[in-house]
Every structure is written in structure tokens, then in C-alpha cells.
Design a protein around this motif. Structure first.
Motif, PDB file in Angstrom:
ATOM      1  N   VAL A   1       0.823  -1.209   0.000  1.00 31.85           N
ATOM      2  CA  VAL A   1       0.000   0.000   0.000  1.00 31.85           C
ATOM      3  C   VAL A   1       0.859   1.263   0.000  1.00 31.85           C
ATOM      4  CG1 VAL A   1      -1.704   1.321   1.306  1.00 31.85           C
ATOM      5  CG2 VAL A   1      -1.938  -1.156   1.103  1.00 31.85           C
ATOM      6  N   ILE A   2       1.830   1.359   0.908  1.00 32.93           N
ATOM      7  CA  ILE A   2       2.657   2.560   0.990  1.00 32.93           C
ATOM      8  C   ILE A   2       3.521   2.711  -0.263  1.00 32.93           C
ATOM      9  CG2 ILE A   2       4.517   3.716   2.236  1.00 32.93           C
ATOM     10  CD1 ILE A   2       1.889   3.805   3.691  1.00 32.93           C
TER      11      ILE A   2
ATOM     12  N   THR B   1       1.277   3.410  -3.417  1.00 38.26           N
ATOM     13  CA  THR B   1       0.712   4.765  -3.381  1.00 38.26           C
ATOM     14  C   THR B   1       1.786   5.813  -3.655  1.00 38.26           C
ATOM     15  OG1 THR B   1      -0.965   4.084  -1.772  1.00 38.26           O
ATOM     16  CG2 THR B   1      -0.503   6.437  -1.944  1.00 38.26           C
TER      17      THR B   1
ATOM     18  N   MET C   1      -2.954  10.873  -3.211  1.00 37.47           N
ATOM     19  CA  MET C   1      -2.592   9.710  -2.391  1.00 37.47           C
ATOM     20  C   MET C   1      -3.847   9.090  -1.779  1.00 37.47           C
ATOM     21  SD  MET C   1       0.884  11.159  -0.578  1.00 37.47           S
ATOM     22  CE  MET C   1       1.389   9.596   0.152  1.00 37.47           C
TER      23      MET C   1
ATOM     24  N   TYR D   1      -5.371   7.070  -4.592  1.00 44.12           N
ATOM     25  CA  TYR D   1      -4.629   5.875  -5.017  1.00 44.12           C
ATOM     26  C   TYR D   1      -4.609   4.772  -3.958  1.00 44.12           C
ATOM     27  CZ  TYR D   1      -2.764   8.544  -8.976  1.00 44.12           C
ATOM     28  OH  TYR D   1      -2.634   9.265 -10.126  1.00 44.12           O
ATOM     29  N   SER D   2      -4.474   5.144  -2.676  1.00 49.54           N
ATOM     30  CA  SER D   2      -4.241   4.123  -1.653  1.00 49.54           C
ATOM     31  C   SER D   2      -5.354   3.080  -1.538  1.00 49.54           C
ATOM     32  CB  SER D   2      -3.979   4.783  -0.288  1.00 49.54           C
ATOM     33  OG  SER D   2      -5.098   5.511   0.161  1.00 49.54           O
TER      34      SER D   2
ATOM     35  N   GLY E   1      -4.713  -0.782  -2.131  1.00 50.78           N
ATOM     36  CA  GLY E   1      -5.131  -1.747  -1.115  1.00 50.78           C
ATOM     37  C   GLY E   1      -5.879  -2.919  -1.730  1.00 50.78           C
TER      38      GLY E   1
ATOM     39  N   TYR F   1      -5.569  -0.999   5.242  1.00 47.25           N
ATOM     40  CA  TYR F   1      -4.529   0.013   5.143  1.00 47.25           C
ATOM     41  C   TYR F   1      -4.863   1.054   4.069  1.00 47.25           C
ATOM     42  CZ  TYR F   1      -1.260  -2.680   8.085  1.00 47.25           C
ATOM     43  OH  TYR F   1      -0.647  -3.330   9.122  1.00 47.25           O
ATOM     44  N   GLY F   2      -5.273   0.566   2.910  1.00 41.76           N
ATOM     45  CA  GLY F   2      -5.557   1.487   1.809  1.00 41.76           C
ATOM     46  C   GLY F   2      -6.690   2.444   2.117  1.00 41.76           C
TER      47      GLY F   2
ATOM     48  N   ALA G   1      -6.314   6.544   3.432  1.00 41.04           N
ATOM     49  CA  ALA G   1      -6.964   7.551   2.586  1.00 41.04           C
ATOM     50  C   ALA G   1      -7.897   8.439   3.392  1.00 41.04           C
ATOM     51  CB  ALA G   1      -7.727   6.865   1.462  1.00 41.04           C
TER      52      ALA G   1
END
Length: 247
Positions: free
Chosen positions: A39-40, A43, A149, A152-153, A157, A191-192, A196
Motif C-alpha cells: 500500500v505505501i 501509493t 494519495m 490511489y491508496s 489496497g 490500510y488502503g 486515505a
């Protein structure tokens, strides 16, 4: 310091952790290095591709405004402009030359220099409007880095979730490996979506609000300096600029 930003982040993430615990889940279940890297990293990669270097570095530069916003005392600025106006009426525009050297605000300093140089009000306004527009455009683009971001995240995810499910399908014959794959799948989604909505999008909106506040202060300064150039009465200038305080 903007204590609400800090409290907001703490409450947001604490609510998820507490809800997970109350539902019988363990905190360790929310920790998954594979999902975090996906994810990090994904992104960040998409964001770097999206924006030019200047905008990206500006986004890092202004990120401090989230917890340490710029202090913009509009009333103090109005008082200062009125004093400049009174001095100009008393000693002429050249009487403001000494003020230029003492002024710390680069935008105000440029406006005063244009004023002392004897430029027409329309010329002063045009020059300052270019500065406002250019600075605001760059800063809003920088704030949009975090909006991107936030867009996208969640998608990254989902990619992480699909990768996890692929691993699950590949290891159906090995039940002991299914848990890790399923964990990556669901945690990547958390996480995603979590990053966000609890971090990236709120940060973007907070920065945009700060950018607009700076623009408001600069517009007020521009109106005050052009009013001095037009020879308006200091009292009228004060009444005019007080309109910027209404919201």
C-alpha cells in the motif's frame, strides 16, 4: 500548534484499534508488513508519477502546516496598512521607503516597493495578482498531492487484497499457509482505505484551507496598498479592509 490535527489522527486510528479489540480481534492481526509495503510503496510510486518534482517537494515543505499552521493576524495587518496610509498622506509615498527595509513579509515588501516607485494602482494590482495566483496555484497543487494519495491508496489496497487471494489460491493444498495470504488480503484493504480517509484526504483539505487563508491575507494586503496608491482616506481604507474579517 494545531492540536485538533493531532487529536483527530489519534482518535481516528484509536477508534479502529479499539473497535477491533472489542470485536475480539488482536492488535497483531492489524500488523502486516507485506500489506504495508504494497500500500505505501504503491501509493508513493503512483504519486511520484503523477506530479512533477517541484510540486512533490512543495507538498513535503507545506506538510508542517497540518500541525503548525502559519499565524496570519489579519487585524494586525489592517492596522499596519492604516498606519502606512497615514504616513503616506503626511509625508508622501517616499515616506514609506524606511518601512520597506523593516518589513519582513516579502509580499508586502514588494507591494510597498511598487508603491514607492510611483506605479499606478492598476499596475500595482496586476503585479501583486500575478504573485498571488502563482503562489496559490503551486500550493494548491502541493495539497492535491495528498488528495491523489487518498485516491490511489484504496485502489492499491485492493491490489494488495488480490495478491493475497492469489497466494491463498496457490496454497490451497497447504492449509498452514492460507492464514498469511488471507491476512494480507484483508489488511491491505484496511490500510488502503484507512490511510486515505484518516490521513491523506484530511491532510489535503487542511492544507487547502491554509492556502486559501494565505491568499486572503495577500488579497487584503493588495487591496490596502492599491488604496494607498489611489490616495484614499486611512479611515476609509480601514473600513474597506474590515470586510476581510467578516468570515
Amino acid at each position: 500548534m494545531d492540536i485538533l490535527s493531532i487529536i483527530g489522527v489519534i482518535i481516528g486510528f484509536a477508534a479502529i484499534i479499539a473497535g477491533n479489540s472489542l470485536g475480539g480481534g488482536e492488535f497483531a492481526f492489524l500488523l502486516n508488513a507485506h500489506a504495508l509495503i504494497i500500500v505505501i510503496g504503491g501509493t508513493l510510486g503512483a504519486t511520484l508519477l503523477h506530479f512533477p518534482p517541484k510540486v512533490f517537494w512543495q507538498s513535503i515543505k507545506i506538510s508542517r502546516w497540518v500541525v503548525a499552521p502559519l499565524q496570519i493576524p489579519l487585524r494586525a495587518k489592517i492596522k499596519k496598512i492604516v498606519e502606512w496610509s497615514a504616513l503616506a498622506r503626511k509625508e508622501g509615498l517616499l515616506g514609506l521607503e524606511g518601512i520597506i527595509e523593516l518589513e519582513q513579509d516579502g509580499f508586502a515588501k514588494k507591494g510597498l516597493q511598487l508603491l514607492v516607485d510611483g506605479n499606478e494602482p492598476d499596475v500595482i494590482r496586476d503585479c501583486l495578482e500575478v504573485d498571488i495566483s502563482t503562489r496559490e496555484h503551486l500550493d494548491l497543487q502541493a495539497a492535491n498531492v495528498y488528495s491523489a494519495m487518498g485516491g490511489y491508496s484504496p485502489t492499491i489496497g485492493i491490489i494488495g487484497a488480490v495478491i493475497g487471494l492469489i497466494h491463498v489460491m496457490q496454497n490451497l493444498a497447504n492449509p498452514e499457509l492460507l492464514g498469511a495470504g488471507i491476512a494480507t488480503a484483508f489488511v491491505a484493504t484496511i490500510y488502503g482505505v484507512g490511510l486515505a480517509n484518516l490521513l491523506f484526504l484530511p491532510v489535503a483539505n487542511k492544507l487547502k484551507a491554509q492556502v486559501l487563508l494565505i491568499s486572503k491575507a495577500e488579497e487584503m494586503m493588495m487591496e490596502g496598498i492599491t488604496a494607498i496608491a489611489e490616495g484614499e482616506n486611512p479611515r476609509n481604507i480601514e473600513l474597506k479592509l474590515s470586510g476581510f474579517l467578516l468570515d
